[in-house]
Design an enzyme around this catalytic site. Structure first.
Site, mmCIF file in Angstrom:
data_model
loop_
_atom_site.group_PDB
_atom_site.id
_atom_site.type_symbol
_atom_site.label_atom_id
_atom_site.label_comp_id
_atom_site.label_asym_id
_atom_site.label_seq_id
_atom_site.Cartn_x
_atom_site.Cartn_y
_atom_site.Cartn_z
ATOM 1 N N LYS A 101 0.685 -1.120 -0.106
ATOM 2 C CA LYS A 101 0.049 0.058 -0.153
ATOM 3 C C LYS A 101 0.945 1.218 0.042
ATOM 4 O O LYS A 101 0.455 2.225 -0.695
ATOM 5 C CB LYS A 101 -1.115 -0.009 1.291
ATOM 6 C CG LYS A 101 -1.863 -1.333 1.190
ATOM 7 C CD LYS A 101 -2.803 -1.108 0.128
ATOM 8 C CE LYS A 101 -3.268 -2.732 -0.135
ATOM 9 N NZ LYS A 101 -3.762 -2.896 -1.463
ATOM 10 N N GLU A 154 -2.446 7.395 8.563
ATOM 11 C CA GLU A 154 -3.243 8.071 7.532
ATOM 12 C C GLU A 154 -4.385 9.026 8.294
ATOM 13 O O GLU A 154 -4.730 8.583 9.314
ATOM 14 C CB GLU A 154 -3.883 7.234 6.625
ATOM 15 C CG GLU A 154 -4.105 7.673 5.213
ATOM 16 C CD GLU A 154 -4.568 6.546 4.406
ATOM 17 O OE1 GLU A 154 -3.811 5.834 3.672
ATOM 18 O OE2 GLU A 154 -5.702 6.311 4.648
ATOM 19 N N ARG A 174 -7.767 -7.628 -8.943
ATOM 20 C CA ARG A 174 -8.553 -8.886 -9.148
ATOM 21 C C ARG A 174 -9.806 -8.576 -9.830
ATOM 22 O O ARG A 174 -10.136 -7.496 -9.652
ATOM 23 C CB ARG A 174 -8.582 -9.576 -8.012
ATOM 24 C CG ARG A 174 -9.356 -8.482 -6.873
ATOM 25 C CD ARG A 174 -9.692 -9.418 -5.506
ATOM 26 N NE ARG A 174 -10.417 -8.601 -4.824
ATOM 27 C CZ ARG A 174 -9.871 -7.681 -3.931
ATOM 28 N NH1 ARG A 174 -8.914 -7.686 -3.458
ATOM 29 N NH2 ARG A 174 -11.068 -7.016 -3.196
#
Lengths: 460, 182
Positions: free
Chosen positions: A118, A201, A294
């Site tokens: 990430k 974050e 995906r």
């Protein structure tokens, strides 16, 4: 289909059924892998062949890369479709496929790896001029986390660098809670992902989860199929998805889709993928969240509004073809909603509820679609996730889609196991949902309290 | 989901779990949640551990964190033949402990491990199953005489596929030695 005549479906449940049906449409033979617990499953019955790969525990069956590849080679398959979950985002499978001459129906191993980390993905995306949520680099101890949290501003989220799909995240509301949550988050990240790296974050309270479906081919072309709104979540797990988003204007839609295509084009992304964003409803700004490499659970809502079969497109691009349509020909028509019907008890804090399904009567009708592997008498095994079916309705507009969804939910009978159907009925009647006044915290902060007050009784 | 499941388990839950086991096709259940461990079995027979795995990492990965399940499966399906493996002619089956390629001999050109009519002891190697260049030697797990070879050299076999049928030679002696007997 060029180069693909037999596919190994390396998954189970509704997505295995979905892939097998696409194979039939394309004239491709399907071989489905089953654990001992899935020998009698619907995918096993529908596929041209089922091979037993191991005991029920996923670690010894659906998560074994070598066994999957051995099963593909041993059955003369020339491709592997991983579905979602299990090995779908395991770069090792894509890699081994490449060395064994098998087509992996998904992105290149390298792209899975790049977007799976990430922090790496954040950096890459920021370099392309797409906003990322204010956050930190890796923080290795509490002092660093405290400093980063002060800088980005409370409330903050502690996120596992190797996390994703809503797993490995923790909110810290106040500075005094940081120490406890930081320790918990590190331990959890290590046990869930084998990687205790964490970053901080800023947490956006009034946000919507907006994601853009893209698909890339081998020639560097990237197609977008508009956005999905997945703001209805419980513990970061999506419950209801819809397309288009009621909160996204045509201008904003263009900006979302352009950003997603820019990211995918930059990495030369192949096959189906989803770029996730958070839309800050107070500031009117959006930020990159992560990219999923995906096919996703909620892909049907996109199929319903675009008329494009995403699994078939996956096979096309994996075989070296381009898409069946060009961007100019993709039209957004009407509105689609998906409810995830899980084997969980909404009246018992959504506890999983495996067991024997004594009745299974799914609804039908104009604009109603069911993606499911269930049948009357099916035994819901306790080893896997609780998704029983995806109920999707399409309407000319949002009101019609919601009306159709409620009617379908009223018509849906399941006995033997508890399901989330009553909870979905409750959602579809809620004024805030009807007017689209929701955010990612809405279910947990508001709706669940109302549901508990009503005890969901009139919705059973 | 997991959290919800971990919060607590009461007597009703246990009864429900046992009822589910009763209705299922499984013989055993091992359930671990937090500090609680529940082990239940339909019959009195006890599963014996997998044998004959030489170079496989199978066993060591068992304790690894599974991503999906909230309930762990009964981890070991015995490779050692069980009474239920008896077919209608009274033979006992030796089943594949994993999916892979079946090899009847230790290396190409070498004589096969066993042939029809050959007597085997529980500890004798009977074949090799290859999974992506990893060669796993399979032991007979039972003594007797090989009555039939059911798999073809070089072909893929599935998990729990019957590889050999074994004829019981000395029933009295067998029963005497049978550790799993209840």
């Amino acid at each position: 289909m060029k180069g693909i005549s037999r596919v190994l479906v390396a998954n189970r449940g509704e997505i295995a059924v979905r892939i097998i049906r696409a194979c039939r449409e394309l004239g491709i033979e399907s071989v489905v892998t089953v654990s001992e617990a899935d020998r009698e499953s619907l995918p096993a019955k529908l596929a041209d062949r089922a091979v037993c790969i191991g005991p029920p525990a996923p670690m010894q069956s659906y998560l074994k890369v070598d066994t999957m590849v051995a099963a593909a080679l041993g059955t003369g398959s020339d491709a592997i479709h991983p579905g979602y979950g299990f090995l779908a985002e395991q770069p090792q499978l894509a890699e081994v496929c490449a060395t064994q001459g098998l087509i992996f129906v998904g992105p290149k191993a390298d792209d899975i790896r790049k977007m799976g980390d990430k922090l790496h993905a954040r950096k890459l995306v920021e370099g392309l001029g797409v906003s990322i949520i204010p956050g930190s680099e890796l923080v290795s101890h509490l002092d660093e986390a405290a400093e980063a949290a002060e800088r980005v501003g409370y409330p903050v989220l502690l996120k596992a660098a190797a996390g994703g799909g809503g797993k490995g995240m923790k909110i810290v509301e106040h500075p005094e809670d940081l120490r406890t949550v930081f320790d918990e988050a590190s331990v959890e990240a290590l046990s869930a992902f084998g990687d205790d790296r964490i970053y901080v974050e800023h947490y956006i309270p009034n946000a919507r989860h907006i994601e853009v479906q893209i698909i890339g081919d081998r020639f560097g072309n990237v197609l977008h199929l508009f956005e999905r709104d997945c703001s209805l979540q419980r513990r970061y797990q999506k419950m209801v998805e819809e397309a288009p988003s009621p909160a996204v204007s045509p201008q904003l839609r263009e900006a979302f889709c352009e950003a997603a295509v820019r990211i995918a084009k930059h990495i030369g992304y192949e096959n189906a993928g989803t770029v996730e964003f958070l839309l800050d409803q107070d500031q009117g700004r959006f930020y990159f969240l992560e990219m999923n490499t995906r096919i996703q659970v909620e892909h049907p809502v996109t199929e319903m509004i675009s008329g494009i079969d995403l699994v078939i497109e996956q096979f096309r691009v994996a075989s070296g073809d381009s898409f069946s349509v060009s961007q100019e020909d993709v039209r957004l028509t009407g509105h689609a909603i998906e409810c995830r019907i899980n084997a969980e008890s909404p009246n018992a804090d959504f506890a999983p509820c495996p067991g024997k399904m004594t009745a299974w009567k799914p609804p039908a009708g104009e604009g109603v679609r069911i993606d499911s592997h269930c049948y009357p008498g099916y035994f819901v095994p306790p080893y896997y996730d609780s998704l029983l079916a995806k109920l999707i309705t399409w309407g000319r507009d949002r009101d019609q889609a919601i009306g159709s969804m409620l009617a379908a939910l009223m018509d849906f009978t399941v006995s033997g196991v508890d399901t989330t159907i009553p909870f979905h009925r409750f959602i579809m009647k809620n004024p805030d949902y009807l007017t689209g006044q929701v955010n990612t915290g809405w279910i947990e902060n508001s709706l669940l309290k109302e549901y508990e007050k009503n005890e969901g009784n009139q919705f059973r | 989901m997991e959290d919800a499941f971990m919060e607590g388990i009461d007597q009703d839950d246990v009864i429900q779990i046992l009822r589910m086991l009763e209705e299922s096709t499984f013989d055993e259940l091992h359930l671990e949640m937090g500090g609680l461990t529940l082990v239940a079995s339909k019959s009195s027979k006890k599963a014996s551990p997998v044998e004959g795995l030489k170079s496989d990492d199978h066993e060591s990965t068992e304790s690894g964190a599974a991503v999906e399940p909230t309930v762990q499966a009964s981890e070991e399906k015995p490779n050692t033949p069980q009474p239920s493996d008896l077919d209608e002619r009274g033979f006992t089956a030796i089943k594949a402990p994993m999916l892979g390629t079946f090899y009847s001999s230790p290396k190409p050109g070498a004589p096969p491990f066993v042939a029809v009519g050959r007597r085997v002891a529980a500890d004798d190697s009977v074949c090799i199953i290859e999974v992506m260049k990893l060669f796993n030697t399979v032991k007979a797990g039972i003594r007797g005489r090989i009555a039939k070879i059911c798999a073809e050299n070089g072909q893929m076999v599935e998990y729990q596929q019957t590889l050999f049928l074994v004829e019981d030679l000395d029933e009295a002696a067998e029963t005497g030695e049978e550790e799993n007997d209840s």
